[in-house]
Design an enzyme around this catalytic site. Structure first.
Site, PDB file in Angstrom:
ATOM      1  N   ASN A 107      66.777  53.606  66.525  1.00 55.64           N
ATOM      2  CA  ASN A 107      66.917  52.638  67.608  1.00 55.64           C
ATOM      3  C   ASN A 107      68.232  51.905  67.299  1.00 55.64           C
ATOM      4  O   ASN A 107      68.308  51.145  66.330  1.00 55.64           O
ATOM      5  CB  ASN A 107      65.703  51.700  67.587  1.00 55.64           C
ATOM      6  CG  ASN A 107      65.633  50.822  68.802  1.00 55.64           C
ATOM      7  OD1 ASN A 107      66.633  50.567  69.457  1.00 55.64           O
ATOM      8  ND2 ASN A 107      64.438  50.317  69.091  1.00 55.64           N
ATOM      9  N   CYS A 169      65.688  43.463  68.493  1.00 53.74           N
ATOM     10  CA  CYS A 169      64.337  43.040  68.871  1.00 53.74           C
ATOM     11  C   CYS A 169      63.492  42.494  67.724  1.00 53.74           C
ATOM     12  O   CYS A 169      63.623  41.352  67.342  1.00 53.74           O
ATOM     13  CB  CYS A 169      63.615  44.166  69.608  1.00 53.74           C
ATOM     14  SG  CYS A 169      62.165  43.525  70.461  1.00 53.74           S
TER      15      CYS A 169
HETATM   16  N1  CDV Z   1      60.877  46.291  70.773  1.00 51.41           N
HETATM   17  C1  CDV Z   1      60.303  45.476  69.861  1.00 51.41           C
HETATM   18  O1  CDV Z   1      60.674  45.477  68.691  1.00 51.41           O
HETATM   19  N2  CDV Z   1      59.281  44.684  70.305  1.00 51.41           N
HETATM   20  C2  CDV Z   1      58.524  43.837  69.433  1.00 51.41           C
HETATM   21  C3  CDV Z   1      57.095  43.742  69.868  1.00 51.41           C
HETATM   22  C4  CDV Z   1      56.429  45.064  69.860  1.00 51.41           C
HETATM   23  C5  CDV Z   1      56.314  42.795  68.969  1.00 51.41           C
HETATM   24  C6  CDV Z   1      59.086  42.426  69.357  1.00 51.41           C
HETATM   25  O2  CDV Z   1      59.183  41.912  68.226  1.00 51.41           O
HETATM   26  O3  CDV Z   1      59.378  41.817  70.383  1.00 51.41           O
END
Ligand code: CDV
Length: 307
Positions: A107, A169
């Site tokens: 990713n 993320c």
């Molecule tokens: N794409 C992500 O890493 N989403 C995570 C969710 C699954 C907890 C996040 O930390 O937002």
């Protein structure tokens, strides 16, 4: 004199499964032009910005998912983005699924300069979710099936007149992510995200998603004296509602700009990178006040060890 970097958070609304790459790139191009019209120099796009968030489906044979990944960057489909960025003289940061020649799956997020050249690549370190199919879930979050966790860690690159770091993320929820970059003098962290609103097992906690998103990024910014740019792919994608709330955060921890919708939207802020020094040289003067000799557990163990 101020060391200003005018940055844009280019939030995306949902990308559905049937939306092809070309339509995604066209939306990114529109956002890039809007950001350039606002005089932004650097435009930050979300995690997995070229496709729907495909880890919500499981496939028995992982090679059946190859079509969600990019094997080259730029590619014939994404080249218009690089060409337009060069023409407009703006840089960008783009998240996508990467399939390497040795069939590793990451990713990934890249930083592209104002000449359309890739100057940095970051691969997600903290991979949330599950490795196996869990058919009882309303939707899968099989990121751990689709992506290897990167061992490359958190780099910081001299670019755009400052020290730029990246994370993706779930990385934003871990203080270690910010601190590793803080220890390299980071001045702006770029972070794309896809955050399902109903991820946590207790639905009463859904309302806290926006609070937690702001909490972690504002704290990380303040405790490391850095700007943070958090950019969502929000809205209802394939029936899954995801957090929007893209924001640009100052080293003080204050939010300078925040999106108002859960659709395609551009916000910008002029960030004086010299502001970082106010925090890095006083309250968070790492060299003077940190005590690495008593922090050994942070790198010495993974889970809690109960005495
Ligand atoms: N794409 C992500 O890493 N989403 C995570 C969710 C699954 C907890 C996040 O930390 O937002």
């Amino acid at each position: 004199m101020a060391r200003n970097l005018h940055v844009a958070a280019a939030q995306l609304g949902p990308i559905q499964k049937t939306d092809d790459r070309k339509s995604a790139v066209n939306r990114l191009l529109a956002l890039l032009r809007q950001a350039a019209a606002k005089k932004a120099e650097l435009v930050v796009f979300p995690e997995l910005a070229l496709t729907t968030f495909f880890p919500r489906w499981f496939v028995e044979n992982i090679s059946d998912a190859d079509h969600w990944y990019e094997t080259e960057m730029p590619s014939p489909i994404t080249a218009p983005l690089f060409d337009e960025a060069k023409k407009l003289g703006v840089g960008f940061c783009l998240g996508y699924a990467e399939l390497t020649p040795s069939k590793q799956r990451f990713n990934t997020q890249i930083l592209v300069d104002q000449k359309g050249v890739v100057v940095a690549k970051y691969r997600k370190v903290h991979i949330p979710g599950h490795e196996e199919n869990e058919p009882d879930r309303p939707f899968q979050h099989a990121e751990r099936y689709y992506f290897a966790p990167s061992d490359e860690g958190f780099g910081v690159w001299k670019a755009f007149g400052g020290r730029i770091g990246m994370m993706i993320c779930n990385d934003r929820r871990w203080p270690e992510s910010y601190r590793v970059m803080g220890l390299q003098g980071v001045e702006m962290i770029l972070c794309g995200y896809n955050t399902p609103l109903h991820y946590v097992p207790d639905p009463s906690q859904d309302v806290l998603q926006g609070f937690h998103n702001a909490l972690v990024m504002q704290s990380g910014a303040y405790q490391n004296g850095t700007f943070v740019v958090g950019v969502a792919k929000g809205g209802v994608e394939e029936g899954v509602d995801s957090l929007a709330d893209s924001s640009i955060i100052a080293p003080s921890g204050e939010i300078l700009a925040k999106t108002q919708t859960n659709s395609d939207e551009v916000i910008t802020a002029v960030c004086d990178l010299d502001w970082c020094a106010n925090y890095k040289s006083t309250l968070f003067d790492f060299d003077r006040y940190r005590r690495p000799e008593v922090y050994g557990r942070i790198t010495g163990q993974r889970g809690a060890i109960l005495g």
